[in-house]
Write a protein that holds these residues in place. Structure first.
Motif, short mmCIF file in Angstrom:
data_model
loop_
_atom_site.label_atom_id
_atom_site.label_comp_id
_atom_site.label_asym_id
_atom_site.label_seq_id
_atom_site.Cartn_x
_atom_site.Cartn_y
_atom_site.Cartn_z
N HIS A 37 64.74 14.34 29.85
CA HIS A 37 63.94 13.20 30.79
C HIS A 37 63.07 13.99 31.63
N GLN A 38 62.48 15.04 31.48
CA GLN A 38 61.45 15.49 32.36
C GLN A 38 60.42 14.75 32.50
N PRO A 39 59.66 14.39 33.38
CA PRO A 39 58.68 13.48 33.57
C PRO A 39 57.38 14.23 33.31
N GLN A 40 56.45 13.24 32.84
CA GLN A 40 55.02 13.77 32.50
C GLN A 40 54.44 14.36 33.85
N PRO A 41 54.14 15.51 33.64
CA PRO A 41 53.45 16.27 34.63
C PRO A 41 51.97 15.74 35.09
N SER A 42 51.79 15.85 36.54
CA SER A 42 50.61 15.36 37.07
C SER A 42 49.50 16.38 37.16
N ASN A 43 48.20 16.22 37.30
CA ASN A 43 47.32 17.30 37.56
C ASN A 43 46.61 17.13 38.86
N ASP A 44 47.41 16.16 39.76
CA ASP A 44 46.67 15.86 41.02
C ASP A 44 46.50 17.51 41.85
N PHE A 45 47.60 18.07 41.99
CA PHE A 45 47.60 19.36 42.66
C PHE A 45 48.16 20.48 41.75
N ALA A 46 47.89 21.66 42.04
CA ALA A 46 48.54 23.04 41.69
C ALA A 46 49.47 23.46 42.60
N VAL A 47 50.64 23.98 42.12
CA VAL A 47 51.67 24.68 42.86
C VAL A 47 52.00 26.08 42.59
N ALA A 182 58.00 19.80 48.97
CA ALA A 182 56.94 19.32 48.02
C ALA A 182 56.77 17.95 47.98
N SER A 183 57.90 17.11 47.74
CA SER A 183 57.73 15.48 47.64
C SER A 183 56.79 14.85 48.98
N ILE A 184 57.37 15.58 50.22
CA ILE A 184 56.55 15.14 51.16
C ILE A 184 55.04 15.46 51.44
N VAL A 185 54.86 16.94 50.99
CA VAL A 185 53.55 17.40 51.05
C VAL A 185 52.50 16.50 49.89
N PHE A 186 53.13 16.34 48.81
CA PHE A 186 52.37 15.59 48.02
C PHE A 186 51.83 14.02 48.36
N GLU A 187 52.96 13.36 49.13
CA GLU A 187 52.61 11.97 49.83
C GLU A 187 51.72 12.47 51.00
N GLN A 188 51.79 13.33 51.76
CA GLN A 188 50.79 13.43 53.02
C GLN A 188 49.51 14.08 52.49
N PHE A 189 49.53 14.22 51.49
CA PHE A 189 48.12 14.69 50.78
C PHE A 189 47.43 13.59 49.69
N SER A 191 49.01 11.47 47.17
CA SER A 191 49.47 11.25 45.81
C SER A 191 50.85 10.59 46.05
N LEU A 192 51.14 9.39 46.19
CA LEU A 192 51.99 8.66 46.55
C LEU A 192 53.01 8.60 45.28
N ARG A 193 52.30 8.53 44.11
CA ARG A 193 53.09 8.52 42.60
C ARG A 193 53.72 9.86 42.51
N HIS A 194 53.16 10.98 42.62
CA HIS A 194 53.62 12.12 42.37
C HIS A 194 54.79 12.34 43.11
N SER A 195 54.50 12.12 44.61
CA SER A 195 55.71 12.21 45.46
C SER A 195 56.80 11.49 45.12
N MET A 196 56.69 10.28 44.51
CA MET A 196 57.93 9.35 44.09
C MET A 196 58.58 9.91 42.99
N ILE A 197 57.78 10.41 41.97
CA ILE A 197 58.47 11.01 40.83
C ILE A 197 59.10 12.05 41.20
N LEU A 198 58.68 13.21 41.87
CA LEU A 198 59.48 14.21 42.31
C LEU A 198 60.60 13.90 43.26
N ARG A 199 60.64 13.16 44.19
CA ARG A 199 61.59 12.51 44.81
C ARG A 199 62.69 12.07 43.82
N GLU A 200 62.42 11.28 43.10
CA GLU A 200 63.41 10.59 41.94
C GLU A 200 64.13 11.64 40.90
N TRP A 201 63.33 12.57 40.63
CA TRP A 201 63.76 13.74 39.58
C TRP A 201 64.55 14.64 40.50
#
Length: 238
Positions: A37-47, A182-189, A191-201
């Motif tokens: 069930h791993q999510p499709q990765p995002s290219n918004d940011f690098a980690v 990381a989820s909070i960071v993605f949201e603050q920068f 990327s709401l979708r990326h934040s949501m996906i990580l939060r739910e994952w």
């Protein structure tokens, strides 16, 4: 990194939960594995994760969840006296703008602090978020002792809610798991979708991990996993 650390161990890893037969990738008990069930990765940011030695073998580690959600993810074991050339080369990569995520109370030079909505970077550079993955005590030590990080700006997050991390107890109940940070960071920068996906994952991981806890009465209907599957299906149908 996990395999290298395990090979270097001088005694068996016998922490709590060591008797559970786990999936090697997600570290969940095999009958509850979430890898498919791993999510499709995002290219918004690098980690970039700098991982403390004590954290590498812990099945409850959440840093790996962040790497599940990004196309450009890196992880290095942290050592006080030596630094891998590959890590230093990554930090010098001109395609990235490194930003350290750490509480401002521990940053002596306040000029290093940035605000997500006011930080301007070269459009040709992708943000590379550096997260120190370890216990709170370990993370503070990593921040102080990693002189090669001193040149980079620091973003301090201010979470509005207490941690949902139930697998381990922190000395402070408002300390967050690395994936929550990381989820909070993605949201603050932005990327709401990326934040949501990580939060739910993260919720899926937490729920699935807790199913192997025999002292609890687990909900085998797995609502967090079903919610995540529904979320992904809805996104794919748009």
């Amino acid at each position: 990194m996990y395999d290298e650390r395990l090979a270097a161990a001088t005694k068996p890893f016998n922490a709590r939960g060591a008797k559970v037969t786990r999936c090697k990738s997600c570290q969940i008990a095999q009958q509850y594995c979430i890898c498919e069930h791993q999510p499709q990765p995002s290219n918004d940011f690098a980690v970039l994760l700098l991982v403390s030695d004590a954290e590498i073998l812990k099945p409850s580690n959440t840093g790996r969840l962040i790497l599940d959600t990004v196309e450009e993810g890196y992880a290095f074991p942290w050592h006080r006296t030596e630094t891998q050339p590959e890590l230093l080369a990554l930090l010098k990569d001109e395609t990235y703008q490194p930003v350290i995520i750490f509480p401002e109370d521990y940053v002596d030079d306040k000029q290093r602090l940035i605000e997500p909505n006011r930080f301007e970077t070269n459009e040709s550079k992708k943000l590379l978020f550096i997260l120190l993955d370890g216990s709170w005590r370990e993370a503070r030590r990593m921040f102080r002792k990693s002189v090669y990080l001193n040149q980079f700006p620091v973003c301090s997050i201010k979470p509005d809610a207490l941690s949902n991390y139930m697998m381990r107890k922190s000395e402070n109940e408002d300390h967050l798991a690395t994936a929550e940070v990381a989820s909070i960071v993605f949201e603050q920068f932005g990327s709401l979708r990326h934040s949501m996906i990580l939060r739910e994952w993260f919720a899926v991981f937490r729920e699935s991990y807790m199913l192997s806890k025999t002292r609890l009465s687990p909900d085998l209907s797995r609502p967090a996993l079903n919610n995540f599957i529904g979320l992904i299906k809805n996104e794919n149908s748009l």
